[in-house]
Design a protein around this motif. Structure first.
Motif, PDB file in Angstrom:
ATOM      1  N   GLU A  21      -2.285  -3.707   2.589  1.00 21.33           N
ATOM      2  CA  GLU A  21      -3.329  -4.409   2.618  1.00 21.33           C
ATOM      3  C   GLU A  21      -4.336  -3.390   3.371  1.00 21.33           C
ATOM      4  O   GLU A  21      -3.918  -3.087   4.468  1.00 21.33           O
ATOM      5  CB  GLU A  21      -3.266  -5.894   3.087  1.00 21.33           C
ATOM      6  N   CYS A  22      -5.530  -3.353   2.880  1.00 23.41           N
ATOM      7  CA  CYS A  22      -6.546  -2.515   3.863  1.00 23.41           C
ATOM      8  C   CYS A  22      -7.842  -2.993   3.135  1.00 23.41           C
ATOM      9  O   CYS A  22      -8.069  -3.973   2.578  1.00 23.41           O
ATOM     10  CB  CYS A  22      -6.435  -1.096   3.742  1.00 23.41           C
ATOM     11  N   LYS A  23      -8.830  -2.065   3.548  1.00 19.99           N
ATOM     12  CA  LYS A  23     -10.340  -2.589   3.121  1.00 19.99           C
ATOM     13  C   LYS A  23     -10.894  -1.302   2.354  1.00 19.99           C
ATOM     14  O   LYS A  23     -10.509  -0.072   2.702  1.00 19.99           O
ATOM     15  CB  LYS A  23     -11.243  -2.650   4.346  1.00 19.99           C
ATOM     16  N   VAL A  24     -11.732  -1.545   1.339  1.00 21.19           N
ATOM     17  CA  VAL A  24     -12.341  -0.703   0.793  1.00 21.19           C
ATOM     18  C   VAL A  24     -13.990  -1.041   0.939  1.00 21.19           C
ATOM     19  O   VAL A  24     -14.203  -2.088   0.617  1.00 21.19           O
ATOM     20  CB  VAL A  24     -11.928  -0.437  -0.705  1.00 21.19           C
ATOM     21  N   ILE A  27     -14.439  -4.828   1.955  1.00 21.48           N
ATOM     22  CA  ILE A  27     -13.820  -5.792   1.099  1.00 21.48           C
ATOM     23  C   ILE A  27     -12.142  -5.596   1.188  1.00 21.48           C
ATOM     24  O   ILE A  27     -11.779  -4.485   1.017  1.00 21.48           O
ATOM     25  CB  ILE A  27     -14.192  -5.410  -0.331  1.00 21.48           C
ATOM     26  N   ASP A  28     -11.488  -6.721   1.386  1.00 17.79           N
ATOM     27  CA  ASP A  28     -10.085  -6.751   1.251  1.00 17.79           C
ATOM     28  C   ASP A  28      -9.426  -6.217   0.055  1.00 17.79           C
ATOM     29  O   ASP A  28      -9.781  -6.821  -1.148  1.00 17.79           O
ATOM     30  CB  ASP A  28      -9.467  -8.085   1.928  1.00 17.79           C
ATOM     31  N   ILE A  45      -6.513  -2.957  -5.742  1.00 11.70           N
ATOM     32  CA  ILE A  45      -6.626  -4.360  -6.449  1.00 11.70           C
ATOM     33  C   ILE A  45      -7.485  -5.143  -5.573  1.00 11.70           C
ATOM     34  O   ILE A  45      -7.135  -5.202  -4.360  1.00 11.70           O
ATOM     35  CB  ILE A  45      -5.071  -4.926  -6.394  1.00 11.70           C
ATOM     36  N   PHE A  46      -8.411  -5.737  -6.251  1.00 12.87           N
ATOM     37  CA  PHE A  46      -9.321  -6.358  -5.547  1.00 12.87           C
ATOM     38  C   PHE A  46      -9.119  -7.893  -5.801  1.00 12.87           C
ATOM     39  O   PHE A  46      -8.566  -8.143  -7.178  1.00 12.87           O
ATOM     40  CB  PHE A  46     -11.039  -6.118  -6.038  1.00 12.87           C
ATOM     41  N   ALA A  47      -9.376  -8.749  -5.107  1.00 11.66           N
ATOM     42  CA  ALA A  47      -9.470 -10.148  -5.440  1.00 11.66           C
ATOM     43  C   ALA A  47     -10.629 -10.602  -6.411  1.00 11.66           C
ATOM     44  O   ALA A  47     -11.581 -10.174  -5.788  1.00 11.66           O
ATOM     45  CB  ALA A  47      -9.145 -11.095  -4.073  1.00 11.66           C
ATOM     46  N   SER A  66     -14.033   5.450  -1.386  1.00 14.62           N
ATOM     47  CA  SER A  66     -12.849   5.312  -0.428  1.00 14.62           C
ATOM     48  C   SER A  66     -12.069   6.489   0.191  1.00 14.62           C
ATOM     49  O   SER A  66     -11.994   7.478  -0.485  1.00 14.62           O
ATOM     50  CB  SER A  66     -11.875   4.019  -1.075  1.00 14.62           C
ATOM     51  N   GLU A  67     -11.148   6.055   0.923  1.00 20.73           N
ATOM     52  CA  GLU A  67     -10.110   7.244   1.808  1.00 20.73           C
ATOM     53  C   GLU A  67      -9.140   7.665   0.672  1.00 20.73           C
ATOM     54  O   GLU A  67      -8.366   8.279   0.952  1.00 20.73           O
ATOM     55  CB  GLU A  67      -9.623   6.708   2.932  1.00 20.73           C
TER      56      GLU A  67
END
Length: 95
Positions: A21-24, A27-28, A45-47, A66-67
């Motif tokens: 789990e990380c952030k873009v 956003i989680d 994968i986004f909620a 993103s990274e």
């Protein structure tokens, strides 16, 4: 894994190699690296609730920025029908 991503469904013949789990942006997300049917790939994968107001191109742009992406020419697939989740898949390699 937090409750936000505990219900992410997988095809039964998909093997998860790595996930975190990380952030873009702010956003989680859930990042996965997987293998399926001789294809190695990655997913962000986004909620659905977190990107409800974003269209497909805006979500793909978040991933591109993103990274996890090293090239702007990366091929992506997009799926918004994931029962509460939005999938952006990329980094496909055939093995």
């Amino acid at each position: 894994m937090t409750d936000k991503f505990k219900n992410v469904l997988l095809d039964e013949d998909t093997k998860i190699i790595k996930q975190k789990e990380c952030k873009v942006g702010d956003i989680d997300v859930l990042y996965q690296k997987w293998i399926w049917d001789g294809v190695l790939g990655e997913s962000i994968i986004f909620a659905e609730e977190d990107v409800r107001d974003y269209n497909e191109q805006e979500i793909k742009q978040l991933v591109l920025d993103s990274e996890f992406i090293n090239s702007k020419d990366v091929k992506m697939t997009f799926n918004r029908g994931g029962k509460g989740f939005v999938f952006v898949n990329f980094g496909f390699e055939y093995c």
